[in-house]
Design a protein around this motif. Structure first.
Motif, mmCIF file in Angstrom:
data_model
loop_
_atom_site.group_PDB
_atom_site.id
_atom_site.type_symbol
_atom_site.label_atom_id
_atom_site.label_comp_id
_atom_site.label_asym_id
_atom_site.label_seq_id
_atom_site.Cartn_x
_atom_site.Cartn_y
_atom_site.Cartn_z
ATOM 1 N N PRO A 100 0.806 -1.077 -0.135
ATOM 2 C CA PRO A 100 -0.001 0.053 0.096
ATOM 3 C C PRO A 100 0.788 1.113 0.027
ATOM 4 O O PRO A 100 1.714 1.478 0.574
ATOM 5 C CB PRO A 100 -0.894 -0.209 1.449
ATOM 6 N N PHE A 101 0.411 1.949 -0.838
ATOM 7 C CA PHE A 101 1.129 3.514 -0.980
ATOM 8 C C PHE A 101 2.581 3.358 -1.732
ATOM 9 O O PHE A 101 3.118 4.409 -1.937
ATOM 10 C CB PHE A 101 1.150 4.266 0.235
ATOM 11 N N LEU A 102 3.056 2.321 -1.901
ATOM 12 C CA LEU A 102 4.372 2.315 -2.075
ATOM 13 C C LEU A 102 4.492 1.393 -3.377
ATOM 14 O O LEU A 102 5.573 1.640 -4.142
ATOM 15 C CB LEU A 102 5.350 1.510 -1.224
ATOM 16 N N GLY A 103 3.742 0.518 -4.057
ATOM 17 C CA GLY A 103 3.857 -0.333 -5.026
ATOM 18 C C GLY A 103 4.727 -1.465 -4.714
ATOM 19 O O GLY A 103 4.833 -2.284 -3.649
ATOM 20 N N GLU A 104 5.495 -1.817 -5.626
ATOM 21 C CA GLU A 104 6.657 -3.090 -5.371
ATOM 22 C C GLU A 104 7.822 -2.393 -4.578
ATOM 23 O O GLU A 104 8.200 -1.558 -4.524
ATOM 24 C CB GLU A 104 7.188 -3.237 -6.861
#
Length: 207
Positions: A100-104
């Motif tokens: 969440p909120f960061l991606g990979e």
């Protein structure tokens, strides 16, 4: 006796790694339908990458098996089991998707950068999907029945198909190692100069 090889092994070609003549042998196709499990624990649905400058292993046995990753069907693997191994400049990375909120996010571990103080493992099992390396084997037996293998530790119960194809060696030295694996387990795993880092994206993977 020594043999030397370089090459890659992918799961679609399901064979014992590092010896091309072995990878081409039809006998490697052990009875997958029997569903022998290579790992003694539930395997996640993600492969991870491992690289090393060298792996110096003693008491090696290799055989074919299956893992059952979470949410996926059975995946063929080559199990490499060592009595002990010293690993120089170990790198292990896995990309965690959908944070969440960061991606990979890539989680990367480095250890054993000093050749005089390498990573040391006892009773090491690796479930390999793909391997590239230069390799030298000492006193190698190719085509031994997995039930008759004398090198390596005692194999976990139900981890093999009785009478299936295996190879063993007293000593194996691998250099310039790049491999993709589903699972690793060890009785003892000593990581010297351990460093763990998290970074966004997949640029920090080992290779």
């Amino acid at each position: 006796m020594e043999s030397q090889a370089r090459g890659g092994t992918r799961w679609r070609r399901f064979g014992l790694v590092m010896v091309p003549s072995v990878a081409a042998t039809a006998a490697i196709g052990i009875a997958l339908a029997q569903g022998a499990l290579a790992a003694s624990f539930a395997v996640s649905g993600q492969e991870f990458k491992v690289s090393a400058d060298s792996l110096d292993g003693h008491g090696l046995v290799q055989y074919g098996s299956l893992v059952r990753p979470s949410g996926q069907g059975p995946q063929p693997v080559v199990v490499s089991a060592f009595d002990s191994a010293d690993i120089v400049n170990l790198c292990q990375s896995v990309v965690i998707p959908g944070v969440p909120f960061l991606g990979e996010v890539t989680m990367r571990i480095n250890a054993g950068s000093d050749p005089d103080n390498p990573v040391h493992a006892e009773n090491l099992f690796i479930d390999i999907a793909q391997l590239d390396a230069d390799a030298v084997f000492s006193n190698i037996d190719i085509g031994v029945s997995v039930d008759e293998a004398t090198e390596g530790m005692d194999l976990p119960e139900n981890s093999t198909v009785p009478g299936s194809f295996a190879q063993q060696a007293e000593h194996a030295y691998l250099s310039d190692v790049e491999q993709t694996a589903w699972a690793t387990s060890a009785g003892t795993f000593r990581l010297t100069d351990l460093s763990l880092r998290l970074s966004r994206g997949d640029d920090a993977e080992c290779f």
